[in-house]
Design a protein around this motif. Structure first.
Motif, PDB file in Angstrom:
ATOM      1  N   HIS A 102      -9.425  14.806 -83.632  1.00 61.38           N
ATOM      2  CA  HIS A 102      -9.883  16.128 -83.217  1.00 61.38           C
ATOM      3  C   HIS A 102     -11.223  16.017 -82.501  1.00 61.38           C
ATOM      4  CE1 HIS A 102      -7.519  19.327 -85.686  1.00 61.38           C
ATOM      5  NE2 HIS A 102      -6.744  18.310 -85.379  1.00 61.38           N
ATOM      6  N   ASP A 103     -11.281  16.499 -81.293  1.00 57.32           N
ATOM      7  CA  ASP A 103     -12.524  16.732 -80.549  1.00 57.32           C
ATOM      8  C   ASP A 103     -12.123  17.653 -79.407  1.00 57.32           C
ATOM      9  OD1 ASP A 103     -14.749  16.775 -78.889  1.00 57.32           O
ATOM     10  OD2 ASP A 103     -15.323  14.718 -79.381  1.00 57.32           O
ATOM     11  N   SER A 104     -12.429  18.922 -79.560  1.00 56.90           N
ATOM     12  CA  SER A 104     -11.912  19.947 -78.648  1.00 56.90           C
ATOM     13  C   SER A 104     -12.461  19.843 -77.235  1.00 56.90           C
ATOM     14  CB  SER A 104     -12.194  21.342 -79.213  1.00 56.90           C
ATOM     15  OG  SER A 104     -13.592  21.535 -79.372  1.00 56.90           O
ATOM     16  N   ARG A 105     -13.400  18.927 -76.999  1.00 56.22           N
ATOM     17  CA  ARG A 105     -13.908  18.739 -75.635  1.00 56.22           C
ATOM     18  C   ARG A 105     -12.969  17.886 -74.787  1.00 56.22           C
ATOM     19  NH1 ARG A 105     -19.472  15.996 -77.039  1.00 56.22           N
ATOM     20  NH2 ARG A 105     -18.007  14.956 -78.469  1.00 56.22           N
ATOM     21  N   TYR A 106     -12.049  17.168 -75.435  1.00 57.00           N
ATOM     22  CA  TYR A 106     -11.238  16.179 -74.720  1.00 57.00           C
ATOM     23  C   TYR A 106      -9.767  16.321 -75.093  1.00 57.00           C
ATOM     24  CZ  TYR A 106     -15.927  14.236 -74.404  1.00 57.00           C
ATOM     25  OH  TYR A 106     -17.265  14.083 -74.196  1.00 57.00           O
ATOM     26  N   MET A 107      -8.919  15.653 -74.296  1.00 55.35           N
ATOM     27  CA  MET A 107      -7.490  15.673 -74.576  1.00 55.35           C
ATOM     28  C   MET A 107      -7.078  14.348 -75.224  1.00 55.35           C
ATOM     29  SD  MET A 107      -6.009  15.382 -70.667  1.00 55.35           S
ATOM     30  CE  MET A 107      -4.370  15.816 -71.248  1.00 55.35           C
ATOM     31  N   HIS A 108      -6.199  14.458 -76.241  1.00 54.05           N
ATOM     32  CA  HIS A 108      -5.693  13.308 -76.976  1.00 54.05           C
ATOM     33  C   HIS A 108      -4.166  13.460 -77.003  1.00 54.05           C
ATOM     34  CE1 HIS A 108      -9.881  13.343 -78.261  1.00 54.05           C
ATOM     35  NE2 HIS A 108      -9.678  14.554 -78.745  1.00 54.05           N
ATOM     36  N   VAL A 109      -3.480  12.644 -76.202  1.00 50.60           N
ATOM     37  CA  VAL A 109      -2.048  12.826 -75.985  1.00 50.60           C
ATOM     38  C   VAL A 109      -1.266  11.846 -76.851  1.00 50.60           C
ATOM     39  CG1 VAL A 109      -0.202  12.821 -74.279  1.00 50.60           C
ATOM     40  CG2 VAL A 109      -2.497  13.603 -73.640  1.00 50.60           C
ATOM     41  N   VAL A 118      -0.678   5.483 -85.145  1.00 47.57           N
ATOM     42  CA  VAL A 118      -0.448   6.455 -84.073  1.00 47.57           C
ATOM     43  C   VAL A 118      -1.057   5.887 -82.803  1.00 47.57           C
ATOM     44  CG1 VAL A 118      -1.060   8.749 -83.219  1.00 47.57           C
ATOM     45  CG2 VAL A 118      -0.412   8.444 -85.601  1.00 47.57           C
ATOM     46  N   ILE A 119      -0.289   5.913 -81.737  1.00 51.91           N
ATOM     47  CA  ILE A 119      -0.790   5.460 -80.443  1.00 51.91           C
ATOM     48  C   ILE A 119      -0.987   6.698 -79.582  1.00 51.91           C
ATOM     49  CG2 ILE A 119      -0.305   4.106 -78.376  1.00 51.91           C
ATOM     50  CD1 ILE A 119       1.407   3.286 -81.659  1.00 51.91           C
ATOM     51  N   TYR A 120      -2.184   6.838 -79.035  1.00 43.85           N
ATOM     52  CA  TYR A 120      -2.472   8.008 -78.214  1.00 43.85           C
ATOM     53  C   TYR A 120      -3.342   7.614 -77.029  1.00 43.85           C
ATOM     54  CZ  TYR A 120      -7.101   8.342 -80.493  1.00 43.85           C
ATOM     55  OH  TYR A 120      -8.372   8.088 -80.952  1.00 43.85           O
ATOM     56  N   SER A 121      -3.338   8.464 -76.002  1.00 43.43           N
ATOM     57  CA  SER A 121      -4.235   8.288 -74.862  1.00 43.43           C
ATOM     58  C   SER A 121      -5.265   9.408 -74.888  1.00 43.43           C
ATOM     59  CB  SER A 121      -3.460   8.288 -73.544  1.00 43.43           C
ATOM     60  OG  SER A 121      -2.681   9.460 -73.400  1.00 43.43           O
ATOM     61  N   THR A 122      -6.465   9.106 -74.408  1.00 43.03           N
ATOM     62  CA  THR A 122      -7.549  10.086 -74.476  1.00 43.03           C
ATOM     63  C   THR A 122      -8.518   9.897 -73.320  1.00 43.03           C
ATOM     64  OG1 THR A 122      -9.424  10.870 -75.804  1.00 43.03           O
ATOM     65  CG2 THR A 122      -8.840   8.552 -76.026  1.00 43.03           C
ATOM     66  N   ASN A 123      -9.115  10.998 -72.881  1.00 43.90           N
ATOM     67  CA  ASN A 123     -10.134  10.934 -71.822  1.00 43.90           C
ATOM     68  C   ASN A 123     -11.543  11.106 -72.384  1.00 43.90           C
ATOM     69  OD1 ASN A 123     -10.007  13.653 -72.466  1.00 43.90           O
ATOM     70  ND2 ASN A 123     -10.114  14.366 -70.341  1.00 43.90           N
ATOM     71  N   ARG A 124     -11.740  10.842 -73.659  1.00 44.98           N
ATOM     72  CA  ARG A 124     -13.029  11.122 -74.292  1.00 44.98           C
ATOM     73  C   ARG A 124     -14.139  10.170 -73.851  1.00 44.98           C
ATOM     74  NH1 ARG A 124     -10.855   9.397 -80.216  1.00 44.98           N
ATOM     75  NH2 ARG A 124     -11.046   7.130 -79.992  1.00 44.98           N
ATOM     76  N   ARG A 125     -13.799   9.014 -73.246  1.00 46.43           N
ATOM     77  CA  ARG A 125     -14.847   8.070 -72.857  1.00 46.43           C
ATOM     78  C   ARG A 125     -15.687   8.624 -71.722  1.00 46.43           C
ATOM     79  NH1 ARG A 125     -14.358   4.046 -69.041  1.00 46.43           N
ATOM     80  NH2 ARG A 125     -12.085   4.151 -69.176  1.00 46.43           N
ATOM     81  N   ASN A 126     -15.053   9.203 -70.698  1.00 49.48           N
ATOM     82  CA  ASN A 126     -15.838   9.717 -69.566  1.00 49.48           C
ATOM     83  C   ASN A 126     -15.273  11.015 -69.000  1.00 49.48           C
ATOM     84  OD1 ASN A 126     -13.563   8.907 -68.199  1.00 49.48           O
ATOM     85  ND2 ASN A 126     -14.544   7.188 -67.143  1.00 49.48           N
ATOM     86  N   ASN A 127     -14.319  11.625 -69.734  1.00 53.29           N
ATOM     87  CA  ASN A 127     -13.708  12.895 -69.347  1.00 53.29           C
ATOM     88  C   ASN A 127     -12.763  12.766 -68.156  1.00 53.29           C
ATOM     89  OD1 ASN A 127     -13.420  15.640 -70.088  1.00 53.29           O
ATOM     90  ND2 ASN A 127     -14.593  16.280 -68.289  1.00 53.29           N
ATOM     91  N   VAL A 128     -12.557  11.552 -67.658  1.00 55.90           N
ATOM     92  CA  VAL A 128     -11.701  11.349 -66.488  1.00 55.90           C
ATOM     93  C   VAL A 128     -10.584  10.363 -66.819  1.00 55.90           C
ATOM     94  CG1 VAL A 128     -11.596  10.566 -64.092  1.00 55.90           C
ATOM     95  CG2 VAL A 128     -13.580  11.858 -64.891  1.00 55.90           C
ATOM     96  N   ASP A 129     -10.956   9.111 -67.096  1.00 54.01           N
ATOM     97  CA  ASP A 129      -9.965   8.055 -67.314  1.00 54.01           C
ATOM     98  C   ASP A 129      -9.333   8.171 -68.695  1.00 54.01           C
ATOM     99  OD1 ASP A 129     -10.303   6.578 -64.824  1.00 54.01           O
ATOM    100  OD2 ASP A 129     -12.306   6.133 -65.572  1.00 54.01           O
ATOM    101  N   MET A 130      -8.058   7.794 -68.762  1.00 51.99           N
ATOM    102  CA  MET A 130      -7.321   7.849 -70.016  1.00 51.99           C
ATOM    103  C   MET A 130      -7.266   6.464 -70.644  1.00 51.99           C
ATOM    104  SD  MET A 130      -6.474  11.069 -70.161  1.00 51.99           S
ATOM    105  CE  MET A 130      -5.184  11.181 -71.392  1.00 51.99           C
ATOM    106  N   ASP A 131      -7.840   6.319 -71.828  1.00 53.33           N
ATOM    107  CA  ASP A 131      -7.774   5.073 -72.586  1.00 53.33           C
ATOM    108  C   ASP A 131      -6.608   5.138 -73.564  1.00 53.33           C
ATOM    109  OD1 ASP A 131     -10.113   4.484 -71.255  1.00 53.33           O
ATOM    110  OD2 ASP A 131     -11.409   4.938 -72.971  1.00 53.33           O
ATOM    111  N   VAL A 132      -6.095   3.990 -73.961  1.00 50.10           N
ATOM    112  CA  VAL A 132      -5.004   3.915 -74.934  1.00 50.10           C
ATOM    113  C   VAL A 132      -5.566   3.372 -76.251  1.00 50.10           C
ATOM    114  CG1 VAL A 132      -2.741   2.960 -75.466  1.00 50.10           C
ATOM    115  CG2 VAL A 132      -3.323   3.547 -73.104  1.00 50.10           C
ATOM    116  N   ILE A 133      -5.351   4.122 -77.330  1.00 47.69           N
ATOM    117  CA  ILE A 133      -5.940   3.828 -78.641  1.00 47.69           C
ATOM    118  C   ILE A 133      -4.827   3.702 -79.679  1.00 47.69           C
ATOM    119  CG2 ILE A 133      -7.608   4.579 -80.371  1.00 47.69           C
ATOM    120  CD1 ILE A 133      -8.874   4.274 -77.615  1.00 47.69           C
TER     121      ILE A 133
END
Length: 600
Positions: A102-109, A118-133
């Protein structure tokens, strides 16, 4: 009729567990919520969240656990939570789910779920690129599998759970790239090639990937690709249509879809491409496949023009089909739905536009005889298929003939067709609207009483048609459309901009053309009334796109209506809002189109 159709409930299928239970989405409550379907068709609602959601089972969990993906008001900033299914329990509300990511500033797909992670992608690092976690569900420990930039579309975990195959958008138009991360990292496909790869799965030995791809060919085929991308083996192909596949969890078989003229013919094949069994369904339509974890069967959601969506359980060995939910049972008595005819519409430059035509019934309003609406799909790299569409059926039920085209730039008709609207070819796609208009008299329609309807890119096409071809269109309905390609690219979400520019053109180098291709540039030509619908939380096409076109209409005294929904994003996800907007938009069109043709 429109309110009757809007009361119909929609289904989605997300997962199947080892006992054959189906994790589905159902919007009876007004937005898509999680529902569990037992093999006998009985159902239990699992969630009651403020906005639509989706989910996946945690494999092998006991008691059963589900990972939920949800946003707030359609803003697409996905958050991940977890619930534990308790038989007989009331649905989980937002304050009752267990937060996971949970972090409502970013998307976690949500991308994938294993028994432990759980494997998810998120743009929380720089609000642009999607990382895989990868996140360990029990401990919360996270491992970054990929953080090298780009927009992630899908990830698939290898059978040994040590690597993932990642599908990402390419900077080439209508293209994706595939690479692996984890213990076997590296590129699989060429990022500079114009090619699309979808439905990526691991081979049984984790030594290759199986996917649908148009690498080196016009139509997508089912291929086996070595992890280093050096070896491509065609497993199944057709010379005149595209193939898609959903590989079973054990990679022993795959459900293959043959896409022809807006429908999907399904069959089960061995993993080497050999036909195992055809899948025979009650009606032709388009299906969504989810395999059971033991690969013995799969759940299938099928939509057809006259079926809002039925769910089947299919035996993967015999092809035997069992109905779990019959979507046609909810159709009220006396409601007659339109079945489309298939056409190819010629253009002045020698192309042919695939088009489906929905005719009104015999008891239609005679004042609307000959009136038509062009219903244009979004994308632009999307496609119209022969599935249930409440707007199309409502318009036909009101007495209006509906044309549903796949203008150039649409998917599903080969690599060449989808590329015919890239960047400086954008206006060739707009010209297809005029070709469709010219063809209308051949099927008995009055060209002076035709209008446009579309959402997202389809909304752009509506605005482009009424501004660039003002003499052709009597009215338009624009839903979350772009009025200026310049301001759209300037204001859309940062994580989407580069991938929209690959289709429309780049602000730095193509600004002059973007201005030329923008409807707002031609406002001095606009004279058709417009009905505009937008979500206040739209992260893709900002509300400002609607506001600036409406302001221009007001300044010029042109009839218009604007409906903005504070709890919606890119389109209308909630039934209450659809029931407010769509009947008003259809009434707007029927009033205008029922008028006699000019000069009559």
């Amino acid at each position: 009729m429109i309110n009757t159709l809007l009361d119909l409930c929609n289904w989605a299928v997300f997962d199947v567990d080892s006992a054959g239970r189906i994790l589905a989405g159902y919007d009876e409550s007004g937005s898509l919520q999680l529902v569990e379907l037992a093999p006998d068709g009985s159902r239990a609602q699992l969630t009651a969240l403020p906005s639509r959601c989706s989910g996946r089972y945690v494999p092998g969990s006991s008691p059963r656990q589900v990972i939920i993906q949800h946003d707030a008001g359609g803003n697409e900033l996905m958050q991940l939570s977890m619930i534990t299914i308790e038989d007989g329990r009331a649905p989980y509300g937002l304050d009752e789910v267990t937060p996971l990511v949970h972090d409502s500033r970013y998307m976690h797909v949500l991308q994938d779920v294993t028994a432990t992670s759980v494997i998810y992608s998120t743009n929380r690092r720089n609000n642009v690129d999607m990382d895989v976690i990868v996140r360990d569900v029990a401990t919360g420990a996270e491992t970054v599998l990929y953080d090298q930039g780009g927009y992630i579309g899908a990830t698939t975990v290898s059978h040994d759970q040590r690597s993932v195959a990642v599908t990402a958008l390419s900077l080439q138009p209508a293209s994706t790239i595939v690479f692996t991360a984890g213990t076997r990292p590296g590129p699989v496909t060429d990022p500079d090639e114009r090619a699309a790869h979808h439905g990526v799965a691991w081979s049984a030995a984790d030594d290759a990937l199986i996917m649908s791809s148009n690498h080196g060919r016009e139509f997508a085929a089912i291929t086996r690709v070595s992890l280093d991308g050096a070896s491509w083996q065609t497993l199944l192909a057709a010379d005149d249509h595209e193939l898609v596949a959903e590989v079973s969890p054990d990679a022993s078989a795959m459900v293959v879809g043959h896409l022809r003229n807006g429908i999907e013919e399904l069959a089960v094949h061995e993993i080497d491409g050999t036909l195992r069994v055809e899948v025979v369904l009650p009606q032709d339509g388009v299906g969504s496949v989810v395999w059971a974890p033991d690969s013995s069967r799969f759940a299938l959601l099928v939509s057809t023009p006259t079926d809002p969506g039925s769910i089947y359980s299919v035996d993967a060995t015999t092809g035997a089909v069992t109905t779990v939910v019959d979507g046609r049972e909810q159709l009220p008595a006396g409601v007659v739905l339109s079945t489309p005819t298939v056409h190819r519409v010629p253009t002045p430059d020698g192309e042919e536009i695939p088009c489906f035509v929905y005719r009104p019934g015999d008891d239609a309003d005679p004042d609307l005889a000959g009136a038509s609406v062009l219903h244009i799909h979004g994308g632009p790299e999307g496609q119209a298929t022969r599935t249930f569409n409440v707007i199309v059926q409502a318009l036909a039920g009101a007495g209006i003939t509906v044309l549903v085209p796949n203008v150039r730039g649409s998917a599903g008709y080969g690599k060449r067709w989808i590329s015919l609207d890239d960047v400086d070819k954008r206006l060739d796609s707009v010209a297809d609207l005029a070709a469709l208009h010219d063809w209308m008299p051949e099927i008995g329609l009055d060209p002076d009483r035709s209008s446009l309807w579309g959402g997202s890119y389809g909304g752009y096409m509506v605005l482009a048609g009424v501004t660039m071809q003002p003499e052709l269109w009597a009215a338009g309905v624009d839903i979350v459309g772009m009025s200026s390609l310049v301001t759209f690219l300037e204001n859309t979400s940062a994580y989407r901009r580069a991938y929209r520019e690959r289709e429309y053109g780049r602000l730095e180098t193509d600004r002059d053309f973007l201005v030329k291709a923008s409807p707002i540039t031609y406002l001095d030509q606009l004279r058709a009334p417009l009905f505009v619908i937008h979500g206040a939380n739209d992260p893709r096409v900002p509300l400002s796109e609607a506001e600036q076109i409406v302001a221009a209409l007001a300044d010029r005294g042109i009839r218009h209506e604007l409906k903005v929904y504070a709890d919606e994003g890119h389109g209308l996800a909630k039934r209450a809002n659809r029931k407010d907007a769509y009947p008003a938009a259809i009434a707007f069109l029927t009033e205008i189109l029922s008028r006699p043709a000019a000069g009559a």
